[in-house]
Design an enzyme around this catalytic site. Structure first.
Site, PDB file in Angstrom:
ATOM      1  N   ASN A   1       0.842  -1.199   0.000  1.00 46.16           N
ATOM      2  CA  ASN A   1       0.000   0.000   0.000  1.00 46.16           C
ATOM      3  C   ASN A   1       0.873   1.243   0.000  1.00 46.16           C
ATOM      4  O   ASN A   1       1.940   1.274   0.621  1.00 46.16           O
ATOM      5  CB  ASN A   1      -1.024  -0.017   1.143  1.00 46.16           C
ATOM      6  CG  ASN A   1      -0.449  -0.225   2.518  1.00 46.16           C
ATOM      7  OD1 ASN A   1       0.593  -0.845   2.671  1.00 46.16           O
ATOM      8  ND2 ASN A   1      -1.116   0.289   3.521  1.00 46.16           N
TER       9      ASN A   1
ATOM     10  N   GLU B   1       0.403   5.198   0.628  1.00 44.76           N
ATOM     11  CA  GLU B   1      -0.512   6.245   1.088  1.00 44.76           C
ATOM     12  C   GLU B   1      -0.047   7.628   0.631  1.00 44.76           C
ATOM     13  O   GLU B   1       1.049   7.785   0.075  1.00 44.76           O
ATOM     14  CB  GLU B   1      -0.652   6.154   2.613  1.00 44.76           C
ATOM     15  CG  GLU B   1      -1.256   4.821   3.018  1.00 44.76           C
ATOM     16  CD  GLU B   1      -1.613   4.714   4.490  1.00 44.76           C
ATOM     17  OE1 GLU B   1      -1.189   5.571   5.292  1.00 44.76           O
ATOM     18  OE2 GLU B   1      -2.327   3.750   4.833  1.00 44.76           O
TER      19      GLU B   1
ATOM     20  N   CYS C   1      -4.048   0.720  -2.610  1.00 39.31           N
ATOM     21  CA  CYS C   1      -3.863  -0.523  -1.853  1.00 39.31           C
ATOM     22  C   CYS C   1      -2.725  -1.376  -2.436  1.00 39.31           C
ATOM     23  O   CYS C   1      -2.369  -1.254  -3.619  1.00 39.31           O
ATOM     24  CB  CYS C   1      -5.132  -1.359  -1.907  1.00 39.31           C
ATOM     25  SG  CYS C   1      -6.550  -0.637  -1.095  1.00 39.31           S
TER      26      CYS C   1
ATOM     27  N   GLU D   1      -2.790  -4.570  -3.118  1.00 40.25           N
ATOM     28  CA  GLU D   1      -3.227  -5.522  -4.148  1.00 40.25           C
ATOM     29  C   GLU D   1      -3.220  -4.881  -5.525  1.00 40.25           C
ATOM     30  O   GLU D   1      -2.784  -5.463  -6.519  1.00 40.25           O
ATOM     31  CB  GLU D   1      -4.651  -6.033  -3.856  1.00 40.25           C
ATOM     32  CG  GLU D   1      -4.803  -6.792  -2.565  1.00 40.25           C
ATOM     33  CD  GLU D   1      -5.191  -5.899  -1.395  1.00 40.25           C
ATOM     34  OE1 GLU D   1      -4.608  -4.802  -1.265  1.00 40.25           O
ATOM     35  OE2 GLU D   1      -6.050  -6.306  -0.612  1.00 40.25           O
TER      36      GLU D   1
ATOM     37  N   CYS E   1     -10.273  -4.768  -0.089  1.00 37.21           N
ATOM     38  CA  CYS E   1     -11.340  -3.763  -0.222  1.00 37.21           C
ATOM     39  C   CYS E   1     -12.120  -4.013  -1.515  1.00 37.21           C
ATOM     40  O   CYS E   1     -11.690  -4.775  -2.394  1.00 37.21           O
ATOM     41  CB  CYS E   1     -10.755  -2.356  -0.201  1.00 37.21           C
ATOM     42  SG  CYS E   1     -10.095  -1.826  -1.792  1.00 37.21           S
TER      43      CYS E   1
ATOM     44  N   CYS F   1     -10.255  -3.426  -4.871  1.00 40.63           N
ATOM     45  CA  CYS F   1      -9.270  -4.477  -5.181  1.00 40.63           C
ATOM     46  C   CYS F   1      -9.963  -5.750  -5.648  1.00 40.63           C
ATOM     47  O   CYS F   1      -9.500  -6.430  -6.563  1.00 40.63           O
ATOM     48  CB  CYS F   1      -8.381  -4.746  -3.972  1.00 40.63           C
ATOM     49  SG  CYS F   1      -7.258  -3.376  -3.624  1.00 40.63           S
TER      50      CYS F   1
END
Ligand code: THU
Length: 163
Positions: A64, A66, A75, A77, A114, A117
């Site tokens: 991830n 940010e 993210c 993934e 999420c 993803c």
């Protein structure tokens, strides 16, 4: 009153130890765990590592990333999948392992990917016409193995839905 009810069922295999996983899945989880070290999560302190096993034997990793402008982050993934499909567009993604940890905590329950993803996993799974296995773990906890990314998205929307 409604006429009938529909039920969607999701199944996962549950493993307590990494040594109980298939050797290739064990290797993939270890790789996702290693990736955790390069997660960039200064705001949430929630680190996620993802590792994808490709048809050609390559393992592609992502974490991830940010951002101070929160929605600009992404993210683990999707970092991994977009990288994989950019570098190796012809290779199928046979499995993705996702490991997460929260700074200062252990034994997380496996973190479900999420919604975005899941949708991106589905895109590649549908295109490649081969299932993508999904293995999730909260670092230190159990392992859940799903046999298909599509299992994580009941009532899935894909190119097939567009007609
Ligand atoms: N995160 C992921 O990397 N993957 C998921 O499937 C869920 C959430 C990240 C995004 C953000 O950096 C942090 O976890 C907290 O939401």
């Amino acid at each position: 009153m409604s006429k009938e009810k529909l039920t969607w069922k999701i199944e996962a295999e549950v493993y307590d130890s990494i040594n109980d996983l298939l050797p290739e899945h064990k290797k993939l989880v270890e790789s996702a765990k290693e990736a955790l070290k390069t997660a960039y999560a200064p705001y949430s302190k929630f680190n996620v590592g993802a590792a994808i096993m490709l048809d050609n034997g390559e393992i592609v990793r992502g974490t991830n990333q940010e951002n101070a402008a929160y929605p600009s982050g992404i993210c683990a993934e999707r970092t991994a999948m977009f990288w994989a499909n950019s570098q190796f567009p012809k290779e199928k993604m046979l499995a993705i392992a996702i490991v997460a940890n929260k700074e200062g905590e252990v034994n997380l329950t496996p973190v479900g990917p999420c919604g975005s993803c899941r949708q991106v996993m589905l895109e590649y799974e549908v295109n490649q016409e081969e299932l993508m296995k999904v293995i999730i773990q909260g670092e230190g906890g159990q392992f859940y193995v799903f046999s298909s990314a599509g299992d994580l998205l009941p009532l899935k929307f894909s190119k097939d839905s567009l007609g």
